[in-house]
Design an enzyme around this catalytic site. Structure first.
Site, mmCIF file in Angstrom:
data_model
loop_
_atom_site.group_PDB
_atom_site.id
_atom_site.type_symbol
_atom_site.label_atom_id
_atom_site.label_comp_id
_atom_site.label_asym_id
_atom_site.label_seq_id
_atom_site.Cartn_x
_atom_site.Cartn_y
_atom_site.Cartn_z
ATOM 1 N N HIS A 1 0.842 -1.193 0.000
ATOM 2 C CA HIS A 1 0.000 0.000 0.000
ATOM 3 C C HIS A 1 0.879 1.246 0.000
ATOM 4 O O HIS A 1 1.846 1.340 0.760
ATOM 5 C CB HIS A 1 -0.907 0.021 1.229
ATOM 6 C CG HIS A 1 -1.667 1.304 1.390
ATOM 7 N ND1 HIS A 1 -1.532 2.134 2.486
ATOM 8 C CD2 HIS A 1 -2.569 1.910 0.576
ATOM 9 C CE1 HIS A 1 -2.319 3.186 2.343
ATOM 10 N NE2 HIS A 1 -2.960 3.077 1.199
ATOM 11 N N SER A 2 0.560 2.199 -0.866
ATOM 12 C CA SER A 2 1.254 3.488 -0.906
ATOM 13 C C SER A 2 2.757 3.281 -1.101
ATOM 14 O O SER A 2 3.171 2.589 -2.031
ATOM 15 C CB SER A 2 0.937 4.284 0.362
ATOM 16 O OG SER A 2 1.450 5.582 0.298
ATOM 17 N N MET A 3 3.581 3.845 -0.214
ATOM 18 C CA MET A 3 5.031 3.695 -0.358
ATOM 19 C C MET A 3 5.469 2.245 -0.169
ATOM 20 O O MET A 3 6.584 1.873 -0.566
ATOM 21 C CB MET A 3 5.747 4.590 0.652
ATOM 22 C CG MET A 3 5.639 6.073 0.361
ATOM 23 S SD MET A 3 6.329 6.547 -1.248
ATOM 24 C CE MET A 3 8.067 6.214 -0.997
ATOM 25 N N LEU B 1 -1.319 -0.766 -4.099
ATOM 26 C CA LEU B 1 -2.525 0.034 -3.905
ATOM 27 C C LEU B 1 -2.121 1.488 -3.670
ATOM 28 O O LEU B 1 -1.432 1.795 -2.692
ATOM 29 C CB LEU B 1 -3.312 -0.486 -2.696
ATOM 30 C CG LEU B 1 -3.568 -1.995 -2.631
ATOM 31 C CD1 LEU B 1 -4.231 -2.369 -1.312
ATOM 32 C CD2 LEU B 1 -4.413 -2.446 -3.803
#
Length: 1035
Positions: free
Chosen positions: A199-201, A226
């Site tokens: 997710h994200s980073m 994501l």
């Protein structure tokens, strides 16, 4: 004359000077800024349709994953998720999946996905014998506790996490080799790879893992991310994060540019990037694009609004818990696993096929149809005198199913012959679900060819026998393939529909085939199996591209002035595709309107609109559409060029389904939403407000030093700002505007040469297209249409600078009043000179010791950013003392010093945001008791000039005038900072600190005046202090 000179002197040194032009400019700037923020928060907003997910989580921590396995064991932790009441055994038993949280994310964010995986296996897969034979087993979800590390701001933290995760994967795989910790069948191969969900980073950390020295070859072959900013870092304030991004992205690009698979270390890897869309206000979803990194054979980018049965955008955190999207992700993962293989997954091509099936709409050009690869499994027997054959070229329209009253009835559409003019396309739409073989619903669609009548063959060749001939002696046999596997699910669109994600209506079923896909078939059989009269309906036809595709060749300028209006004829195909290749920018938003149509016989369905682009797979559906807000994530600022250009015509497309039974014309219109477009600028250009103001500050400082060197009056920042607003600032922004136009022209020439290079067989080394860095310059736009953005953001940044200056003055004034109330002693003597307590000048030895201690701490324990924040506080204190001195003794020398100190403070304030993120990371490390010395940012040369300058100013020493030709160096340094801030400041913001650092070196050199240093000057400087270091008066 003397009076006029005195008024000019008073005006120049007045810190609160404000011209009418400055006031008007500031008001205009904040009006534009207000409109932009108001538009961002209230206009062109996507609807929220996420449903909440529920779970009963239980976590098992692996305490034995300790320092013997990784050097980060005391900072990070590894967990296994188990769902309470479903699966509470902490032994591993299936396919390993590792969840990586993002920036400041929690390991607990794995809960929605892992819970859905547990329930789906428990309720569905374990009862499916076919799934078990296909190698489907439960998913073992692991998660990592990073103590909510802030990876977006610090490159070294990102690398530390990647190193730890590679160690974690080795440990996870070892669990499956240990009988006491594993429940897998002994005849299954031990896993050799782990599926990654980031997710994200966390998605960037996942890609970084494959570039690390401790990466175990082939231990990762499937990555699903994501809301991960793959294309570029979300902020560029840290040099390490910018360099890490470049190295990782270059590695991936270089790997996929290899001609032979054996030379590509990532050949087995599939990468899927899922983006939330416009609701994600943390990271622009443009950055989630993989177009510049991965070819379509190995990955793609899809938006949640495109995913079937999700059909909604979502914000940065909702994408981890949204019930609809977690179901799609979990089912896609189960679709691509196979425990009978050591990799635990299907081969790459089959994985990509599975991900496309679950994540794409099915309307994309790359969507694969199963029909041509099937064998006929259904034998359809019809009466010879059947009159349900639709004449060639006519539509099949069934307004109500079940008309045959308890008897199935087949309607046949003849397939046009191959080579028919304008290769036709078959489309079918129904509000009923299409049956698979053996199901007993209301509707089945078959693609058939004539089967010669040979006795005894039907039972042997066909698994389904559908006899609709009744008692008739003559019959026709058709060998048919069922089309249910190719059904495209569309949101229901009726007059009661409000949003595509609403679940109160059954979705529509849609089929779409090119004529080439139907080459071996003569008929399309639509079988009405409804036993009684129902509200189900079917519309099907073959149509030519000339009828169903409308190409609009209209530029942005014309669309802005006149808009687009189209009248659709009464006799039109059910599906129309309007292609607007010129509309490809993510900076513009549009308003779409569709007129009402009249239906004498009653409407089957309301108009359904799909907007889509193909560079990334972003589709949005609008049901029961009358008016729609259109915004897209197309070509965005600062984005690198795509890996392989898809050619022209890659702009916005509008696909419209309308009821063909309504024999009436329909008007549609599209126009640019100017106010709605302003909000799109905020997400793409937030960092401009950290870079462009330094252009303004540098030019004001240049004006101040030029006047000071000529007149011995160091004008106030406010007056310098007033003068620059009348002279250098308009010229600077005009020059930058012309530069942006010329860069856009250069980009178009480069694009043509790059396309020529690609089509001439340059795929052996795909690094050439990425050598063009025009997307990193200025405002990152390659479209000359947006030339006005430079002066627009220039205006807003000028107004912001003016306000920050007056805020700093107000703060100084307030602190001075407080300081005067506490410390009432006057800072001047009777003759107007400073008293010894004006500036607490300590001995040279004390200052040297203090500086050395600070530098030693910077070089070992603390990052230089902490020292910078301390220096900002010291500089504020210096300004307060200087302002109190000005109030007590309004001499020119005192005004000069205060104005100089205040201008340096303004410069430091605008550099401060660049330093704060890394400082936050360091403080976060202290908060989690991670006491290992900070592993980066200990270069004392990055802070020493600031220390020397602030230390010099804290003694009250005014910078000498430079009357030789060396004064040109001051203008040159400041002009260079201004130019860099404007051209490269957004992409490489961290360099601005280093440029300001170099400027401080020059100021310190001027302070010490090396060019005129002599024995007499040295003795004069030393006479200001007693041998014992006590303070003496300073003139």
């Amino acid at each position: 004359m003397v009076e006029c000179h005195g008024r000019r002197r008073s005006r120049l040194r007045n810190p609160w000077a404000c011209s009418l032009l400055t006031l008007i400019t500031t008001l205009a700037a904040f009006c534009v800024l207000f409109l932009m923020l108001q538009s961002f928060m209230t206009r062109q907003l996507d609807p929220k349709g996420c449903e909440m997910s529920y779970m009963r989580p239980a976590f098992a921590r692996f305490s034995d994953f300790d320092t013997e396995h990784t050097r980060f064991a005391s900072k990070y932790s590894l967990y296994l998720y188990r769902e309470g009441g479903i699966d509470e055994d902490i032994r591993v038993k299936g396919v390993p999946v590792l969840f990586i949280p993002g920036n400041a994310g929690s390991y607990k964010q794995v809960r929605p996905l892992a819970a859905e995986a547990a329930y789906h296996y428990h309720n569905v897969i374990q009862h499916d014998i076919g799934a078990s034979r296909a190698g489907k087993r439960p998913l073992d979800f692991f998660s990592v506790d990073f103590n909510e590390d802030i990876t977006a701001f610090h490159g070294q933290t990102l690398l530390d996490q990647a190193e730890y995760l590679n160690d974690a994967i080795s440990f996870i795989l070892s669990l499956y080799h240990t009988p006491s910790r594993c429940l897998r069948d002994s005849d299954l191969p031990d896993p050799s790879s782990v599926i990654i969900v980031g997710h994200s980073m966390g998605g960037i950390v996942a890609r970084t893992m494959l570039t690390m020295p401790n990466y175990q070859s082939n231990s990762i072959n499937t990555i699903v991310t994501l809301s991960a900013p793959h294309a570029r870092p979300p902020v560029s304030f840290d040099g390490d994060i910018v360099r890490t991004y470049k190295e990782v992205n270059d590695y991936w690009r270089h790997a996929y540019s290899q001609k032979w698979a054996i030379d590509n270390p990532l050949w087995h890897v599939t990468l899927i990037s899922i983006a939330g869309g416009g609701l994600d206000t943390v990271v622009p979803s443009d950055y989630a694009s993989l177009a510049s990194l991965v070819p379509e054979t190995h990955g793609f980018t899809v938006f949640t609004a495109s995913i079937p049965n999700v059909w909604t955008g979502m914000d940065h955190l909702a994408i981890t818990w949204c019930d609809q999207v977690r179901k799609s992700i979990v089912r896609a993962l189960y679709d691509v696993i196979d425990v009978s293989r050591p990799t635990q997954t299907l081969p790459r091509a089959e994985r990509m096929r599975g991900f496309k099936r679950w994540f794409l709409t099915g309307l994309e050009d790359i969507s694969e149809k199963t029909l041509p690869h099937k064998e006929p499994k259904t034998l359809l027997t019809l009466e010879d005198n059947s009159n349900a054959i639709v004449p060639q070229g006519e539509k099949l329209i069934l307004r109500s199913l079940g008309q045959a009253q308890r008897k199935p009835k087949a309607y046949l559409l003849p397939v046009p012959p191959q080579g028919a003019p304008e290769g036709r396309k078959f489309t079918l739409l129904s509000n009923e679900r299409l049956d698979s073989p053996g199901e007993y619903g209301k509707l089945e669609v078959l693609f058939c060819s004539v089967f010669p009548l040979q006795a005894g063959q039907s039972a042997a060749l066909f698994s389904m026998n559908m006899d609709l001939s009744g008692d008739s002696s003559g019959s026709t046999r058709l060998a048919c393939k069922n089309a249910a596997d190719d059904v495209i699910t569309l949101p229901a669109s009726t007059r009661h529909s409000s949003q595509p994600f609403k679940t109160d209506e059954q979705p529509f079923s849609y089929l779409q085939y090119d004529l080439e896909d139907l080459a071996e078939h003569q008929f399309v059989a639509v079988v009405d199996k409804a036993g009684e009269h129902s509200t189900g309906w079917v519309v099907a036809d073959f149509n030519a591209p000339s009828q169903s595709v409308i190409d609009i060749n209209m530029g942005l300028q014309r669309l802005l002035t006149t808009g687009l209006s189209i009248r659709l004829p009464a006799r039109r195909p059910m599906v129309l595709d309007i292609k607007l290749s010129a509309l490809h920018s993510s900076l513009l938003a549009y308003k779409f309107h569709i007129g009402k149509q009249t239906c004498d016989m009653g409407e089957l369905f309301a108009p359904l609109l799909r907007q889509y682009i193909t560079e990334v797979y972003e589709s949005k559906f609008f049901v029961n559409v009358k008016d729609a807000n259109i915004n897209l994530h197309g070509i965005a600022p600062y984005m690198p060029p795509p890996f392989l250009a898809k050619g022209s015509g890659n702009g916005l497309s509008l696909q419209i389904w309308t009821d063909p039974t309504c024999d009436s014309a329909m008007d549609i219109s599209l126009k640019i939403d100017v106010l709605g477009s302003m909000g799109k600028l905020w997400m793409r250009y937030r960092l401009v407000f950290a870079a462009f103001p330094l252009l303004v500050v540098a030019l004001v400082l240049r004006q101040q030093f030029r006047v000071y060197d000529e007149t011995a009056i160091f004008m106030s920042f406010s007056e310098g700002f007033n003068e620059c607003l009348r002279s250098s600032l308009p010229f600077a922004f005009a020059a930058l505007t012309f530069l942006s136009i010329s860069l856009a022209g250069a980009h178009h020439r480069t694009s043509k040469s790059a396309q020529h290079w690609l089509f001439s067989g340059g795929m052996g080394n795909a690094s050439n297209p990425f050598g063009n860095t025009n997307h990193e310059l200025l405002l990152g736009s390659d479209d000359a249409f947006f030339w006005f953005l430079v002066p627009l953001f220039g205006l807003m940044c000028v107004g912001t600078c003016a306000v920050v200056n007056y805020i700093a003055l107000c703060l100084t004034y307030a602190l001075t009043m407080l300081y005067s109330a506490i410390h009432s002693t006057s800072l001047r003597s009777e003759d107007g000179r400073r008293t010894p307590t004006t500036f607490a000048v300590t001995s040279t030895r004390q200052r040297v010791i203090t500086t050395c201690i600070l530098l030693s701490l910077v070089s070992t324990v603390i990052p230089y950013h902490f020292a910078y924040m301390v220096l900002c506080i010291v500089q504020i204190a210096t300004c307060v003392r200087g302002y109190k001195l000005v109030r007590d003794s309004p001499l020119d020398t005192n005004y000069n010093f205060y104005n100089y100190a205040h201008s340096i403070l303004i410069l430091m304030i605008w550099i401060l945001p660049i330093n704060l993120p890394v400082l936050v990371v360091w403080i976060r490390n202290l908060a989690v008791h991670w006491l290992t010395p900070f592993s980066s940012h200990h270069n004392i040369l990055s802070i020493m000039p600031f220390i020397l300058l602030v230390e010099t100013l804290s003694t009250g020493r005014m910078i000498p005038r430079v009357q030789s030709r060396f004064r040109l160096f001051t203008s040159l340094f400041l002009f260079a900072i201004a130019g860099y801030a404007a051209i490269y400041g957004v992409t490489y913001a961290y360099v601005l600190h280093q440029l300001a650092n170099i400027l401080c070196v020059w100021f310190v050199a001027i302070h010490f005046d090396f060019s005129s240093l002599s024995v007499q000057r040295l003795s004069t400087m030393l006479e200001t202090m007693d041998p014992d270091g006590s303070v003496k008066k300073r003139p």
